[in-house]
Design a protein around this motif. Sequence first.
Motif, PDB file in Angstrom:
ATOM      1  N   TRP A  39       0.843  -1.199   0.000  1.00 14.10           N
ATOM      2  CA  TRP A  39       0.000   0.000   0.000  1.00 14.10           C
ATOM      3  C   TRP A  39       0.875   1.245   0.000  1.00 14.10           C
ATOM      4  CZ3 TRP A  39      -1.790   3.233   4.490  1.00 14.10           C
ATOM      5  CH2 TRP A  39      -2.673   4.231   4.060  1.00 14.10           C
ATOM      6  N   HIS A  40       0.521   2.217  -0.844  1.00 12.38           N
ATOM      7  CA  HIS A  40       1.269   3.468  -0.968  1.00 12.38           C
ATOM      8  C   HIS A  40       0.365   4.615  -0.528  1.00 12.38           C
ATOM      9  CE1 HIS A  40       4.590   5.500  -3.600  1.00 12.38           C
ATOM     10  NE2 HIS A  40       4.309   6.218  -2.531  1.00 12.38           N
ATOM     11  N   ASP A  41       0.696   5.234   0.597  1.00 10.28           N
ATOM     12  CA  ASP A  41      -0.139   6.302   1.172  1.00 10.28           C
ATOM     13  C   ASP A  41       0.334   7.670   0.696  1.00 10.28           C
ATOM     14  OD1 ASP A  41      -1.959   7.692   2.637  1.00 10.28           O
ATOM     15  OD2 ASP A  41      -1.057   7.282   4.593  1.00 10.28           O
ATOM     16  N   HIS A  42      -0.555   8.385  -0.016  1.00  9.19           N
ATOM     17  CA  HIS A  42      -0.245   9.717  -0.548  1.00  9.19           C
ATOM     18  C   HIS A  42      -0.997  10.825   0.193  1.00  9.19           C
ATOM     19  CE1 HIS A  42       1.572   8.130  -4.371  1.00  9.19           C
ATOM     20  NE2 HIS A  42       0.776   7.103  -4.104  1.00  9.19           N
ATOM     21  N   TYR A  43      -1.815  10.459   1.180  1.00 12.47           N
ATOM     22  CA  TYR A  43      -2.777  11.406   1.770  1.00 12.47           C
ATOM     23  C   TYR A  43      -2.152  12.211   2.904  1.00 12.47           C
ATOM     24  CZ  TYR A  43      -7.233  12.984   3.798  1.00 12.47           C
ATOM     25  OH  TYR A  43      -8.270  13.727   4.297  1.00 12.47           O
ATOM     26  N   GLY A  44      -1.864  13.484   2.629  1.00 17.01           N
ATOM     27  CA  GLY A  44      -1.161  14.326   3.598  1.00 17.01           C
ATOM     28  C   GLY A  44      -1.900  14.598   4.883  1.00 17.01           C
ATOM     29  N   ASN A  45      -3.225  14.454   4.877  1.00 23.00           N
ATOM     30  CA  ASN A  45      -4.017  14.760   6.070  1.00 23.00           C
ATOM     31  C   ASN A  45      -4.467  13.496   6.803  1.00 23.00           C
ATOM     32  OD1 ASN A  45      -5.019  16.968   7.610  1.00 23.00           O
ATOM     33  ND2 ASN A  45      -7.089  16.546   6.908  1.00 23.00           N
ATOM     34  N   ARG A  46      -3.756  12.395   6.604  1.00 22.00           N
ATOM     35  CA  ARG A  46      -4.155  11.104   7.159  1.00 22.00           C
ATOM     36  C   ARG A  46      -4.372  11.151   8.673  1.00 22.00           C
ATOM     37  NH1 ARG A  46      -6.238   7.250   4.665  1.00 22.00           N
ATOM     38  NH2 ARG A  46      -4.641   7.417   3.033  1.00 22.00           N
ATOM     39  N   ALA A  47      -3.466  11.781   9.399  1.00 26.33           N
ATOM     40  CA  ALA A  47      -3.538  11.780  10.864  1.00 26.33           C
ATOM     41  C   ALA A  47      -4.762  12.524  11.387  1.00 26.33           C
ATOM     42  CB  ALA A  47      -2.265  12.397  11.449  1.00 26.33           C
TER      43      ALA A  47
END
Length: 353
Positions: free
Chosen positions: A107-115
């Motif tokens: 899995w490649h996470d690109h989402y800057g607002n994940r937290a």
Amino acid sequence: MRIVQLIDSLEAGGAERMAVNFANALSEKIAFSGILATRKEGVLKQEIKHINTYTFLGRKNKFDINAIFLASKYIKTNKVEIVHAHSSSYFFGVLVKLFNPKIKLIWHDHYGNRAEDNKQKNVLKICSFFFSKILTVNDELRVWSLKNLNCKYVFFIPNFSDLKKSEEKTILKGENKKRIVCLANLKNPKNHLTLINAFIASGIYKENWTLHLIGKDFNDAYSNNLKAIIKENELENSIFIYNACQDIQFILSQSEIGVLSSTYEGFPVTLLEYAQAKLTVVSTNVGYCKFLINHNSNGLLFDPLDSDNLSNHLLYLMNNPEICANFATQFQKDIELNYSKEAIIHKYLNLIN
């Protein structure tokens, strides 16, 4: 090695562009490199280097058995060993793995607002049991994944730019050497309002500078508000909206300054594309942006909620063309040195192995 990139759509966006970039770059390095789009096609389809390795699954709902069957057939036919799922496509990736247990799912996470975003966080935690590895586009996301998800192999890997020369179609309006461009779809969190307000406050349009917004126009409340502000200030001949375009390299070649004004980002490919085109860069200081840009050395950073800060930067660059040119040259050198396609793909293959 036989790898397929999995992405929900091929519309212009950071994660989508990176899925295509990886598919293209890996085709030169490994036995098989392909790409699957689950829900929607888009302008990036035309940038796929080997279109015969691409399949559109036409997924209509979360548990679309026909789409899962098509993906499974593709995997078996092409003897795929690794499915590299980008962003929200991880859920479909898990479904595919259940039918093809021998494949490895990355899995490649690109989402800057994940937290900050709790949406579907529990679903992601459950799905993470099926991940062989997690790749993230900045170190904050890497730390978050290690703390919150059920996969112990988590690595930060930078994005890279791979702009190709395309048909020269989009002729930007305005005067040469006085164009500011923003590559970003017209939606939150791209924060076009701050950019437009800063452009207006700076008054540089009185010196024939123009602002060009390149990105998908959803013709919704967000974009209608921007258009209303442009009209209210009688700036229809200074601020232009173009919708999504394919000839990005040509568009950037006509521009002088590239701006990114998002309220959050992961690792924006846009900044790498600005560097490749040798633009002077003014960027929001969120996400990985502050590591790409050394303020007052190779570009300028600003608080995305402070339009005055951005306005002052635009005025400064207008009045200092030599500094403007120096920033552009240095930024291009820095990006080529640290974020070249070759370096990132080499690191990626080491991590995968």
